[in-house]
Motif scaffolding. Structure first.
Motif, short mmCIF file in Angstrom:
data_model
loop_
_atom_site.label_atom_id
_atom_site.label_comp_id
_atom_site.label_asym_id
_atom_site.label_seq_id
_atom_site.Cartn_x
_atom_site.Cartn_y
_atom_site.Cartn_z
N GLU A 1 0.83 -1.21 0.00
CA GLU A 1 0.00 0.00 0.00
C GLU A 1 0.86 1.26 0.00
N TYR A 2 1.89 1.29 0.88
CA TYR A 2 2.76 2.47 0.93
C TYR A 2 3.53 2.64 -0.38
N GLU A 3 4.01 1.53 -0.93
CA GLU A 3 4.75 1.61 -2.18
C GLU A 3 3.86 2.13 -3.30
N GLY A 4 2.61 1.66 -3.35
CA GLY A 4 1.69 2.14 -4.38
C GLY A 4 1.40 3.62 -4.25
N MET A 5 1.25 4.10 -3.01
CA MET A 5 0.97 5.53 -2.81
C MET A 5 2.17 6.38 -3.24
N MET A 6 3.38 5.93 -2.91
CA MET A 6 4.57 6.69 -3.31
C MET A 6 4.72 6.70 -4.83
N ARG A 7 4.52 5.54 -5.45
CA ARG A 7 4.69 5.47 -6.91
C ARG A 7 3.63 6.30 -7.65
N GLN B 1 1.26 10.18 -4.18
CA GLN B 1 0.27 10.58 -3.21
C GLN B 1 0.94 10.89 -1.87
N GLU B 2 0.16 11.47 -0.96
CA GLU B 2 0.63 11.81 0.38
C GLU B 2 0.12 10.77 1.37
N GLY B 3 0.94 10.43 2.38
CA GLY B 3 0.51 9.43 3.35
C GLY B 3 1.43 9.37 4.54
#
Length: 628
Positions: free
Chosen positions: A245-251, A254-256
């Motif tokens: 999930e974190y990798e998808g948001m960074m790629r 997005q902010e998280g």
């Protein structure tokens, strides 16, 4: 309890309510203290990361705009032999850029120019291909050649100084007809990233760094990690949960935020926050050790208890004050409601507040009933107006001619037109009829404004055109119509008008354009021509105004397209106009269709362009196909 006085009962219930509220507040404060602290840390991290991202965005936007402006001016300076001097002067004035890389196409092959700033006054000029290209340069060239926007490269080390980390913004160089003749890359030094990140003040002993598009560390407190390690390759134990999930948001830029076990803190639990950098694919990451996040919990809890106690004391004092003043405010409220219900600032001697409130409510009910009746009458009036508008639309529809049906004798003409008003009724008009057995009059106009006034003016103009069409001269008919409309035009409406008279035996037509949109002619060979002449002001502005005229010719298979500005001024959902260039291109792509099919083809393209956007103006289209 019911036998007690109202003052006693109110005091008792208020005291119980306040005590329970305070107890719940203390309990909730205790349970949500960690969330409050976490929010504080997160807000600070977001604030600090926003400061860095805004500074980086400033560098990026400035570099983009300078490179775009320079690429637009390159052909001029290249033709005048001052290309290197121009690029050097730009570098002197824009210290954000550390160099330019230029590849130009020519009849004798490619040319390469690389200019780098060694100091404020010294610049290095190279003509070697290896200094003008960088790691994904070929891929970037293929992309920017197909679009109007430039593209940033991945960070790379400068070939002149392998310790210098840079990135380039590449823009296509185009000549006046839009042909790509080269590629210009404006280079910026990324060492400023380390300085910006080092300036972030992270609470609780945290750290921060910046990642590239593919997750490579562009900055890090440990310099051996820069351009050597990738965040997506770190061990699994750092992200035991939600790694994908974190990798998808960074790629996906997005902010998280969340929790991890970073290597830099000895795989101890830590909180992190990441946010994208505008105009780039970089990401700023801030990390804070978890064991230092809640040091203020006890102090915060003590403060909450203290404030709650003080608040309870304050509430008790307020209750005592309210009980003493209860009757006076009640009387004031009752009198205020009485004034509101009657509209009279004077209030009688009635002292019973309950009775006063009761009578006031009755008066308010009566006023409300009157208001409802007025609203119902307004609805009836609105329905009548809607009915009148419907009738007006039917009348307007009757004025516009029906589908063209010339019969066998006139089989050389194929004609179709449509009108799509922006409101219930509109101000566009078109007409066509035979002046005699061999001459077809066709016209299209656009009345200023919309709604009923425009529709009435359109009806008058349409009637005058039919009544004044007694000659075969287009400009004479326009002059007669203008004279009549100008004499009785108190509202100062005006009409842009195109009027033509076609000889169906020879294909010759005379026409007069009174400030209307220029019609297009689509020849049988697929060529698009414009009747780009205007012969006078809009109709209805000045009486006794002379209008000129011109003639044209249609050959077998030629089509003439008439339209109003509702076509070219049509906007899509982003606010972009359809424009004359899109219309000309659409006309050029019309297959060998009939007049009706050609008209609907243009109208369908217009609807596709507009999408879900609202129609802002009346739309009229007419296509005449000459088959003689």
């Amino acid at each position: 309890m019911n036998n007690r006085s109202i003052i006693f009962q109110l005091s008792f219930y208020i005291l119980v309510t306040v005590t329970v509220t305070v107890a719940i507040g203390v309990y909730l404060n205790y349970n949500f203290s960690r969330r409050i602290l976490m929010q504080k840390i997160e807000e600070n991290a977001i604030y600090q990361s926003d400061k860095v991202t805004n500074k980086i965005a400033h560098y990026v936007v400035t570099a983009q705009e300078v490179t775009r402006n320079v690429s637009a001016q390159l052909p001029y300076y290249d033709e005048n032999g001052k290309l290197e001097e121009f690029l050097t002067n730009v570098l002197k004035m824009n210290r954000i850029l550390s160099g330019f890389r230029l590849e130009l196409k020519g009849d004798d092959g490619k040319r390469y120019i690389a200019i780098f700033a060694k100091s404020e006054k010294e610049f290095l000029v190279l003509h070697d291909e290896k200094y003008c290209q960088f790691p994904n340069f070929v891929e970037i060239k293929s992309i920017v050649a197909k679009q109007t926007e430039g593209l940033w490269s991945d960070p790379f080390y400068c070939p002149l100084d392998t310790s210098l980390l840079v990135t380039s913004f590449t823009e296509a160089v185009r000549n006046s007809d839009g042909t790509v003749v080269g590629y210009l890359s404006g280079q910026i030094n990324l060492n400023f990233l380390a300085k910006l990140v080092a300036g972030i003040d992270i609470e609780k002993g945290g750290l921060s760094f910046i990642l590239s598009k593919d997750g490579t560390f562009l900055t890090h407190p440990n310099p051996t990690w820069v351009m050597k390690k990738n965040i997506y390759d770190i061990p699994e134990k750092i992200f035991p949960k939600k790694r994908a999930e974190y990798e998808g948001m960074m790629r996906s830029h997005q902010e998280g935020s969340g929790f991890a076990f970073p290597e830099f803190f000895g795989y101890e639990k830590a909180w992190f926050h990441f946010s994208p950098v505008p105009y780039t694919y970089w990401t700023v990451v801030i990390i804070v050790p978890a064991n230092k996040l809640f040091l203020e919990l006890d102090s915060l809890l003590r403060n909450v208890i203290l404030l709650s106690t003080l608040g309870l004391i304050a509430v008790l004092l307020i209750i005592v004050y309210i009980m003493r003043k209860m009757l006076s405010p009640l009387s004031t409220i009752a009198k205020s409601i009485k004034r509101l219900s009657t509209g009279d600032i004077r209030v009688g001697d009635q002292r019973n507040e309950i009775q006063m409130l009761s009578s006031s409510l009755n008066e308010l009910q009566a006023r409300y009933t009157k208001y409802v009746n007025e609203q119902n009458q307004s609805k009836k009036d609105r329905r009548k107006i809607e009915k009148d508008l419907k009738s007006a639309k039917e009348i307007q529809t009757a004025i516009i001619p029906a589908e063209f049906n010339p019969g066998r004798k006139m089989a050389v003409i194929d004609l179709y037109a449509l009108l799509d008003p922006a409101e219930t009724i509109g101000g566009d008009l078109y007409d066509y009829f035979f002046v005699d057995s061999t001459h077809l009059l066709f016209t299209m106009g656009d009345v200023s404004g919309k709604g009923i006034p425009a529709a009435l003016f359109m009806a008058v103009a349409s009637t005058l055109i039919k009544g004044k069409s007694t000659s075969l001269s287009a400009h004479e008919i326009v002059e007669h119509v203008n004279n009549e409309l100008s004499l009785q035009n108190a509202n100062q409406n005006f009409l842009t008008l195109f009027l033509g008279i076609l000889d169906i035996e020879t294909g010759e037509f005379s026409y007069c354009n009174a400030a209307h949109n220029y019609p297009y002619i689509l020849t049988a060979s697929g060529e698009v021509r414009t009747l780009d002449k205007t012969h006078g002001l809009p109709v209805g502005v000045y009486s006794s105004k002379a209008y000129a005229g011109d003639t044209g010719y249609l050959k077998a298979g030629d089509r003439i397209v008439l339209y109003t500005d509702g076509v070219t001024d049509c906007r899509d959902e982003s606010g972009e106009f359809f424009g004359n260039s899109n219309l000309a291109q659409t006309i050029k792509t019309i297959p060998d269709f009939s007049a009706k099919e050609s008209t609907l083809y243009i109208f369908d393209r217009l609807k596709e362009f507009r999408g879900e956007a609202d129609q802002s103006d009346d739309i009229s289209l007419m296509v005449i196909r000459y088959k003689g």
